[in-house]
Motif scaffolding. Sequence first.
Motif, PDB file in Angstrom:
ATOM      1  N   ASN A  84       0.818  -1.208   0.000  1.00  0.00           N
ATOM      2  CA  ASN A  84       0.000   0.000   0.000  1.00  0.00           C
ATOM      3  C   ASN A  84       0.854   1.261   0.000  1.00  0.00           C
ATOM      4  OD1 ASN A  84       0.498  -1.106   2.730  1.00  0.00           O
ATOM      5  ND2 ASN A  84      -0.392   0.822   3.393  1.00  0.00           N
ATOM      6  N   PHE A  85       2.153   1.101   0.236  1.00  0.00           N
ATOM      7  CA  PHE A  85       3.082   2.228   0.208  1.00  0.00           C
ATOM      8  C   PHE A  85       3.422   2.596  -1.239  1.00  0.00           C
ATOM      9  CE2 PHE A  85       7.339   3.990   0.127  1.00  0.00           C
ATOM     10  CZ  PHE A  85       7.448   4.775   1.261  1.00  0.00           C
ATOM     11  N   VAL A  86       3.337   1.603  -2.132  1.00  0.00           N
ATOM     12  CA  VAL A  86       3.676   1.837  -3.545  1.00  0.00           C
ATOM     13  C   VAL A  86       2.584   2.725  -4.142  1.00  0.00           C
ATOM     14  CG1 VAL A  86       4.074   0.689  -5.767  1.00  0.00           C
ATOM     15  CG2 VAL A  86       4.798  -0.411  -3.638  1.00  0.00           C
ATOM     16  N   PRO A  87       2.984   3.833  -4.810  1.00  0.00           N
ATOM     17  CA  PRO A  87       1.970   4.811  -5.188  1.00  0.00           C
ATOM     18  C   PRO A  87       1.057   4.436  -6.360  1.00  0.00           C
ATOM     19  CG  PRO A  87       4.184   5.618  -5.726  1.00  0.00           C
ATOM     20  CD  PRO A  87       4.356   4.320  -5.022  1.00  0.00           C
ATOM     21  N   ASP A  88       1.471   3.511  -7.240  1.00  0.00           N
ATOM     22  CA  ASP A  88       0.623   3.259  -8.408  1.00  0.00           C
ATOM     23  C   ASP A  88       0.226   1.784  -8.525  1.00  0.00           C
ATOM     24  OD1 ASP A  88       3.491   3.030  -9.043  1.00  0.00           O
ATOM     25  OD2 ASP A  88       2.714   2.220 -10.912  1.00  0.00           O
ATOM     26  N   VAL A 127      -4.800  -2.834  -7.455  1.00  0.00           N
ATOM     27  CA  VAL A 127      -3.569  -3.514  -7.883  1.00  0.00           C
ATOM     28  C   VAL A 127      -3.826  -3.975  -9.313  1.00  0.00           C
ATOM     29  CG1 VAL A 127      -1.957  -5.426  -7.460  1.00  0.00           C
ATOM     30  CG2 VAL A 127      -3.140  -4.361  -5.523  1.00  0.00           C
ATOM     31  N   VAL A 128      -2.926  -3.617 -10.209  1.00  0.00           N
ATOM     32  CA  VAL A 128      -3.073  -4.019 -11.608  1.00  0.00           C
ATOM     33  C   VAL A 128      -2.009  -5.057 -11.933  1.00  0.00           C
ATOM     34  CG1 VAL A 128      -2.690  -3.196 -13.978  1.00  0.00           C
ATOM     35  CG2 VAL A 128      -4.186  -1.919 -12.445  1.00  0.00           C
ATOM     36  N   LEU A 129      -2.444  -6.160 -12.536  1.00  0.00           N
ATOM     37  CA  LEU A 129      -1.488  -7.210 -12.906  1.00  0.00           C
ATOM     38  C   LEU A 129      -1.819  -7.655 -14.317  1.00  0.00           C
ATOM     39  CD1 LEU A 129       0.785  -9.071 -11.637  1.00  0.00           C
ATOM     40  CD2 LEU A 129      -1.033 -10.725 -11.251  1.00  0.00           C
ATOM     41  N   LYS A 130      -0.875  -7.436 -15.226  1.00  0.00           N
ATOM     42  CA  LYS A 130      -1.156  -7.804 -16.627  1.00  0.00           C
ATOM     43  C   LYS A 130       0.019  -8.535 -17.235  1.00  0.00           C
ATOM     44  CE  LYS A 130      -2.834  -3.622 -17.755  1.00  0.00           C
ATOM     45  NZ  LYS A 130      -3.303  -2.500 -18.471  1.00  0.00           N
ATOM     46  N   ARG A 142       2.325  -1.861  -7.886  1.00  0.00           N
ATOM     47  CA  ARG A 142       1.962  -2.858  -6.858  1.00  0.00           C
ATOM     48  C   ARG A 142       1.937  -4.253  -7.476  1.00  0.00           C
ATOM     49  NH1 ARG A 142      -2.688   1.077  -5.370  1.00  0.00           N
ATOM     50  NH2 ARG A 142      -1.462   2.588  -4.217  1.00  0.00           N
ATOM     51  N   GLY A 143       1.346  -4.358  -8.679  1.00  0.00           N
ATOM     52  CA  GLY A 143       1.292  -5.665  -9.351  1.00  0.00           C
ATOM     53  C   GLY A 143       2.697  -6.187  -9.642  1.00  0.00           C
ATOM     54  N   GLU A 144       3.556  -5.276 -10.103  1.00  0.00           N
ATOM     55  CA  GLU A 144       4.933  -5.689 -10.414  1.00  0.00           C
ATOM     56  C   GLU A 144       5.652  -6.179  -9.158  1.00  0.00           C
ATOM     57  OE1 GLU A 144       6.473  -6.404 -13.190  1.00  0.00           O
ATOM     58  OE2 GLU A 144       4.504  -5.983 -14.006  1.00  0.00           O
ATOM     59  N   MET A 145       5.376  -5.500  -8.056  1.00  0.00           N
ATOM     60  CA  MET A 145       6.034  -5.870  -6.802  1.00  0.00           C
ATOM     61  C   MET A 145       5.601  -7.272  -6.362  1.00  0.00           C
ATOM     62  SD  MET A 145       6.342  -3.295  -3.666  1.00  0.00           S
ATOM     63  CE  MET A 145       7.894  -3.012  -2.868  1.00  0.00           C
ATOM     64  N   LEU A 146       4.291  -7.525  -6.484  1.00  0.00           N
ATOM     65  CA  LEU A 146       3.795  -8.862  -6.115  1.00  0.00           C
ATOM     66  C   LEU A 146       4.424  -9.924  -7.018  1.00  0.00           C
ATOM     67  CD1 LEU A 146      -0.036  -8.625  -5.426  1.00  0.00           C
ATOM     68  CD2 LEU A 146       1.786  -9.237  -3.832  1.00  0.00           C
TER      69      LEU A 146
END
Length: 307
Positions: free
Chosen positions: A192-196, A304-307, A200-204
Amino acid sequence: MSVEKAEEPDKESSRPPKSLTKAPKNGASLASGRPPKAEKSRASVSHKKTRDQIRSHHQLNKQLAAAQAKGDDVEVAELKKRIEDLGGLQSYQLASIQGQAKDRGGDSSTILMQWLKPMAKQMVSREHKIRLLEIGALSTSNACSKSGLFEIERIDLFSQAEGILEQDFMKRPVPDSDLKQFDIISFSLVLNFVPDPEGRGEMLRRTCQFLNKHARRAFEDELQAVFPALFLVLPAPCIVNSRYITEERLTCMMASLGYVILERKLTAKLVYYLWQLRDKPRKDKQDFPKKQVHPGASRNNFCVVLK
Ligand SMILES: C[S@@+](CC[C@H](N)C(=O)[O-])C[C@H]1O[C@@H](n2cnc3c(N)ncnc32)[C@H](O)[C@@H]1O
């Protein structure tokens, strides 16, 4: 907490539903359970100050990411100055450390330790300790550090203590051997600290590259059922009150990365999960754009966007 609001921030609306908050026990009157008034207001003022400080930092960070994406150098400089005026990342972290104080619910890794308790004996008796990567580490004396169950590497964007490496997880070199990978990652209040949403998806997605799936075969049965694992903690409203994400969507997203849910705990403030990385990632299933799945005027915009 970084819960993006669509309208003017409305503190009530970012709270979880009332059904999740505790009612006074045994019909005790509110007055009888109340601490003396002066004490209460002093505590709540400093609590509010801490919370406001964390919230402002998250909002400015989000605006900064948007200005950087637009290439607006003037706005970027202005926002950086505002973040500095707030005391920068260091004062944000101090506010977060205060938020971990025992009288405010304690540090989140106590929940992880409760979940791992049945395996503690096996974990300590191993020749090689379970390797833990703590991302977003604020202290070296939280419950998982004190447990003695792990060999720990801690990283943070800004190190507050010896024993915490100053490093951006997104820039940490991907391990080139199983030995440099980990059995468990602690990822508490970092996403939730990641701004976009894309970040967030990339981090996961990146967490999977740091977990050692091969070690599993060598584990004893009980440990095999848990590791490699991801301990994920988020502010509860990110999951229970967002327009763009629900627990079901998060579970599908995690499944597309190969994660299976093992444990979950919801409190009025936080939601805790333990996931095991068990399956192969399914790139063909990774289709999670920004889409309203839980509309409502009082909901927040955490996504969270994951593509
Ligand atoms: C709210 S604090 C949470 C700290 C602690 N884990 C907890 O549960 O209270 C978030 C921390 O994550 C760190 N962080 C955010 N993005 C990071 C990244 N890409 N790499 C390393 N640390 C990061 C921040 O510097 C900050 O100290």
